[in-house]
Design a protein around this motif. Structure first.
Motif, PDB file in Angstrom:
ATOM      1  N   CYS A   1       0.824  -1.219   0.000  1.00 41.27           N
ATOM      2  CA  CYS A   1       0.000   0.000   0.000  1.00 41.27           C
ATOM      3  C   CYS A   1       0.851   1.258   0.000  1.00 41.27           C
ATOM      4  O   CYS A   1       0.424   2.320  -0.477  1.00 41.27           O
ATOM      5  CB  CYS A   1      -0.904   0.034   1.239  1.00 41.27           C
TER       6      CYS A   1
ATOM      7  N   ILE B   1      -3.714   0.538   5.727  1.00 44.84           N
ATOM      8  CA  ILE B   1      -4.489  -0.136   6.771  1.00 44.84           C
ATOM      9  C   ILE B   1      -4.824  -1.557   6.335  1.00 44.84           C
ATOM     10  O   ILE B   1      -5.371  -1.762   5.245  1.00 44.84           O
ATOM     11  CB  ILE B   1      -5.800   0.614   7.064  1.00 44.84           C
TER      12      ILE B   1
ATOM     13  N   SER C   1      -7.445  -3.923   6.614  1.00 44.73           N
ATOM     14  CA  SER C   1      -8.833  -3.613   6.941  1.00 44.73           C
ATOM     15  C   SER C   1      -9.713  -4.860   6.982  1.00 44.73           C
ATOM     16  O   SER C   1      -9.721  -5.662   6.052  1.00 44.73           O
ATOM     17  CB  SER C   1      -9.392  -2.619   5.917  1.00 44.73           C
TER      18      SER C   1
ATOM     19  N   ALA D   1     -11.934   6.112   6.486  1.00 43.73           N
ATOM     20  CA  ALA D   1     -11.556   4.708   6.383  1.00 43.73           C
ATOM     21  C   ALA D   1     -12.687   3.819   6.876  1.00 43.73           C
ATOM     22  O   ALA D   1     -13.437   4.182   7.789  1.00 43.73           O
ATOM     23  CB  ALA D   1     -10.290   4.439   7.186  1.00 43.73           C
TER      24      ALA D   1
ATOM     25  N   ASP E   1     -12.157   0.840   8.286  1.00 39.64           N
ATOM     26  CA  ASP E   1     -11.690   0.220   9.525  1.00 39.64           C
ATOM     27  C   ASP E   1     -10.827   1.230  10.271  1.00 39.64           C
ATOM     28  O   ASP E   1      -9.648   1.411   9.972  1.00 39.64           O
ATOM     29  CB  ASP E   1     -10.887  -1.041   9.212  1.00 39.64           C
ATOM     30  N   CYS E   2     -11.434   1.873  11.267  1.00 41.77           N
ATOM     31  CA  CYS E   2     -10.742   2.923  12.027  1.00 41.77           C
ATOM     32  C   CYS E   2     -10.108   2.405  13.308  1.00 41.77           C
ATOM     33  O   CYS E   2      -9.272   3.086  13.898  1.00 41.77           O
ATOM     34  CB  CYS E   2     -11.721   4.036  12.399  1.00 41.77           C
TER      35      CYS E   2
ATOM     36  N   ARG F   1      -1.339  -1.609  10.674  1.00 34.01           N
ATOM     37  CA  ARG F   1      -1.153  -0.464   9.787  1.00 34.01           C
ATOM     38  C   ARG F   1       0.323  -0.195   9.530  1.00 34.01           C
ATOM     39  O   ARG F   1       1.166  -0.456  10.380  1.00 34.01           O
ATOM     40  CB  ARG F   1      -1.740   0.812  10.400  1.00 34.01           C
TER      41      ARG F   1
ATOM     42  N   GLU G   1      -6.678   1.270   2.185  1.00 35.56           N
ATOM     43  CA  GLU G   1      -7.011   0.039   2.905  1.00 35.56           C
ATOM     44  C   GLU G   1      -6.847  -1.180   2.008  1.00 35.56           C
ATOM     45  O   GLU G   1      -7.147  -1.132   0.818  1.00 35.56           O
ATOM     46  CB  GLU G   1      -8.447   0.089   3.419  1.00 35.56           C
ATOM     47  N   THR G   2      -6.378  -2.272   2.592  1.00 35.28           N
ATOM     48  CA  THR G   2      -6.278  -3.552   1.900  1.00 35.28           C
ATOM     49  C   THR G   2      -6.894  -4.618   2.798  1.00 35.28           C
ATOM     50  O   THR G   2      -6.766  -4.540   4.026  1.00 35.28           O
ATOM     51  CB  THR G   2      -4.804  -3.888   1.569  1.00 35.28           C
TER      52      THR G   2
END
Length: 249
Positions: A116, A124, A126, A160, A162-163, A168, A207-208
């Motif tokens: 990323c 992230i 995620s 995002a 997923d916070c 990360r 995010e991934t």
């Protein structure tokens, strides 16, 4: 979006914040180094009584890629994470990748998160994008996690999906722009607050998908009191954001 920096010559450290994770790190660290052989691994241990630091020290004696930052006492996940980030800054790394030490963040996802960083300042892992997921959680745990993410979207304007996850990677040149002394949370709300502050300094966030797997060995450190503190911290952070937002006329 075009790549922002070549990764082949970059220095990466993977941070593991530990408290009583002796049984996990001996198995986890070799898998991290297999996935990212050019990275270092930093164990940030809060003086675990089970001897986690001794395991890290022994591994470091055999492999110089394994480092230990031993803290004097247990002071919260956020405080330990910040200590690892500050160590990475002081040691001149280009990127820091944080993950849990209990195999809930599986090393098979490391290369995707690292990838990323060709496009992002924060990558992230995620649970809440297509292809992501969670195994081993109760319905109540799912409800709490989704609720925290909703709370972050409403109060903090988080973009995002997923916070609240801690799997990360960060570009250190960007997190250098943050004033760590202003970060309020030292517990589980740290993840949402740190992501919020990264967004405030213009970090590009990607995010991934990952599959989060509940720990098999050891006990979770989260409890009801910590959840209440996290909700309080996020509420106060949201109020700070409202005060800091300029009024347009």
């Amino acid at each position: 979006m075009s790549p922002v920096a070549p990764l082949s010559s970059s220095r990466l450290v993977v941070t593991l914040c530990t408290y009583n994770e002796r049984e996990n790190i001996g198995k986890l660290i070799p898998q991290i180094l297999e996935a990212l052989p050019d990275a270092d691994v930093l164990v940030v241990d809060d003086n675990s009584p089970d001897g986690t630091a001794d395991v890290a020290r022994q591994m470091g004696a055999a492999d110089p890629r394994v480092k230990l930052l031993l803290r004097t006492k247990k002071a919260g996940l956020g405080a330990a994470t910040l200590a690892g980030f500050q160590w990475a800054i002081d040691q001149g790394y280009d990127y820091v990748l944080n993950m849990d030490a209990d195999f809930s963040h599986h090393p098979r996802h490391l290369r995707a998160i690292w990838g990323c960083m060709q496009m992002a300042d924060v990558g992230i892992g995620s649970r809440y994008v297509p292809g992501g997921g969670i195994t081993g959680w109760s319905a109540m745990r799912h409800f709490m996690s989704q609720g925290i993410n909703w709370y972050s979207h409403v109060l903090l304007g988080a973009k995002a999906r997923d916070c609240s996850g801690s799997f990360r990677c960060y570009r250190i040149s960007k997190i250098r722009e943050l004033d760590f002394t202003k970060i309020r949370s030292r517990g589980y709300a740290f993840q949402e607050e740190f992501l919020y502050r990264c967004a405030r300094v213009g970090c590009r966030i990607v995010e991934t998908p990952i599959v989060f797997e509940d720990r098999i060995i050891g006990q979770s450190k989260i409890n009801v009191a910590e959840i209440v503190r996290s909700l309080r911290d996020l509420f106060l952070l949201g109020l700070d954001g409202i005060r800091d937002t300029p009024v347009t006329r």
